[in-house]
Design an enzyme around this catalytic site. Structure first.
Site, mmCIF file in Angstrom:
data_model
loop_
_atom_site.group_PDB
_atom_site.id
_atom_site.type_symbol
_atom_site.label_atom_id
_atom_site.label_comp_id
_atom_site.label_asym_id
_atom_site.label_seq_id
_atom_site.Cartn_x
_atom_site.Cartn_y
_atom_site.Cartn_z
ATOM 1 N N SER A 131 0.838 -1.207 0.000
ATOM 2 C CA SER A 131 0.000 0.000 0.000
ATOM 3 C C SER A 131 0.874 1.258 0.000
ATOM 4 C CB SER A 131 -0.967 -0.073 1.190
ATOM 5 O OG SER A 131 -1.982 0.876 1.068
ATOM 6 N N GLU A 149 -12.562 8.874 -11.335
ATOM 7 C CA GLU A 149 -12.809 10.211 -11.857
ATOM 8 C C GLU A 149 -12.135 10.364 -13.205
ATOM 9 O OE1 GLU A 149 -12.822 13.715 -8.888
ATOM 10 O OE2 GLU A 149 -11.249 14.212 -10.331
ATOM 11 N N HIS A 173 -3.930 -0.620 -4.572
ATOM 12 C CA HIS A 173 -5.397 -0.785 -4.454
ATOM 13 C C HIS A 173 -6.010 -0.445 -5.815
ATOM 14 C CE1 HIS A 173 -5.255 -1.075 -0.018
ATOM 15 N NE2 HIS A 173 -4.376 -0.096 -0.064
#
Lengths: 272, 272
Positions: A131, A149, A173
């Protein structure tokens, strides 16, 4: 890339399995020496370092690691404490936990620990991060942005990363948070970089010669801008939609490889 | 593609502006003849056809359309009613609303209305669709799937579409719902198709010669599988992660074009 004396990297897209087969962490332990592995867990990125550190200590213990050390630093003075060097010296693997990648670089960047870790790596230790710890692996790292987006320059914020892997921008992710927009925005600003988006419970293992190999249950998306014909990244305003043409896209599941220097994707060596 | 006698298509990624500049719907009205436009609104896909129909009637009215008709059918018998043909005959533009693309094809496919619409199109009427109405434009259409997920064959469900545009698979609400995984899954199963992902408040205008031009505030992602080197789509199990290498990716904002036959992305004609 790195020279052939140095250790490998394991860059994990977050949320790796810690209860089942633990394919990624198991492979990491194997690379670090198996039952002779001495794992150093660095929790500097974490909000709750105590919890995170204990979790990885448990998992690495279950996976048969000989010894586990946890180092947590919360200011740069601690990261410059020469007393920590004795803990570091014998590690065969280093694990950067998740959290906030900016905390990782702001706290550790250029400190005594940072320099000691690079020495360790040059002597062959495997360096892993999940991460936030994955994002920080690249020389320019993604520190934030908007998920799901339309891509504009506002979609992504970049900062200098730890630079374990050069010429590459990593996002994590990846499928789960709809991050192709922000990764493409980073790529459009300089198509020379290789953009690598890593899903949850998925990782790339990077060998010293710059060969990536995918591990885990998801996929890694590699976006190669060397074929890019056009982008509006320099003239568009920061909220104007991105243009980017001719990028080469690869989706790679476990066992697939990518040779960074040759920009070459390779299928799994043998059928499973 | 289509021959040069036929009208254009306007394929909208959903959530197009209906209150501000209405760039997409304004362009549609202009293509349909401006103040001489006669717009036919087809609400067959909608859950709440009354509300949806009234909304578009208002917007088209505000944009200066001469006449608006709404046709709602809720079973195939209605769609086969020859009495509707007189309403259809003089339309210069046809608008498929959002809703469920499967309802659209299951209710209208192969009916009297369907055949009459194709005649209209051959005589030059512009055919537009938003959201579900956009998905149904392709010959194989995406009817469902998982957003923000690692791509596997389970990620997408496909069905025969209305086929206004051949050789293309369209997805909508593209960036906003993290749908690249499901679009890539469709592409991997036959890299011959061109995969087109359209953001919200964004559309492609398709001319009779198969030239796409982007309109609206977001971007259109075009994924060209003709350069694809490898996929595991045929041998992978339906929940196994997808492999796909060498796909060419383009991100196109307003004014950018794509020539389908030549697989060629073109920047905006002049700077804005």
């Amino acid at each position: 890339m790195t020279d052939t004396e140095t250790g490998s990297l394991v860059i994990i897209g977050g949320a790796e399995d810690k209860h089942g087969e633990c394919r990624i962490l198991r492979r990491l332990v194997e690379m670090a020496g198996g039952d002779r592995a001495r794992m150093l867990i660095l929790t500097a990125a974490a909000e709750e370092p105590g919890v995170v550190g204990a979790t990885y200590r448990r998992v690495f213990g279950e996976l048969g690691v000989a010894e586990t050390f946890i180092i947590h630093v919360s200011d740069r003075a601690q990261a410059n404490d020469p007393g920590l060097l004795s803990l570091l010296r014998h590690a065969t693997g280093v694990f950067f936990t998740g959290g906030d990648q900016l905390r990782l670089t702001a706290l550790l960047g250029g400190t005594t620990i940072d320099r000691a870790l690079r020495q360790l790596h040059r002597r062959g230790a495997v360096i892993a991060g999940t991460s936030a710890g994955a994002s920080a692996m690249s020389d320019t790292m993604i520190v934030g942005g908007h998920d799901d987006e339309t891509a504009t320059r506002n979609t992504v914020r970049l900062a200098p990363g730890m630079g374990w892997l050069t010429g590459v921008v990593v996002d994590q992710h990846f499928a789960q948070r709809g991050r192709i927009g922000r990764l493409l925005t980073a790529l459009a600003q300089n198509p020379r970089v290789l953009a690598v988006g890593i899903d949850e419970d998925t990782a790339v293992e990077v060998g010293p010669a710059g060969e990536l190999e995918v591990i885990g249950s998801g996929t890694v998306m590699v976006l190669d801008g060397s074929s890019c014909e056009h982008t509006n990244a320099s003239e568009a305003s920061s909220d104007q939609s991105l243009a980017l043409t001719g990028v080469t896209l690869h989706v790679l599941p476990a066992g697939y490889r990518f040779i960074i220097d040759e920009r070459l994707a390779l299928p799994r060596k043998e059928a499973e």
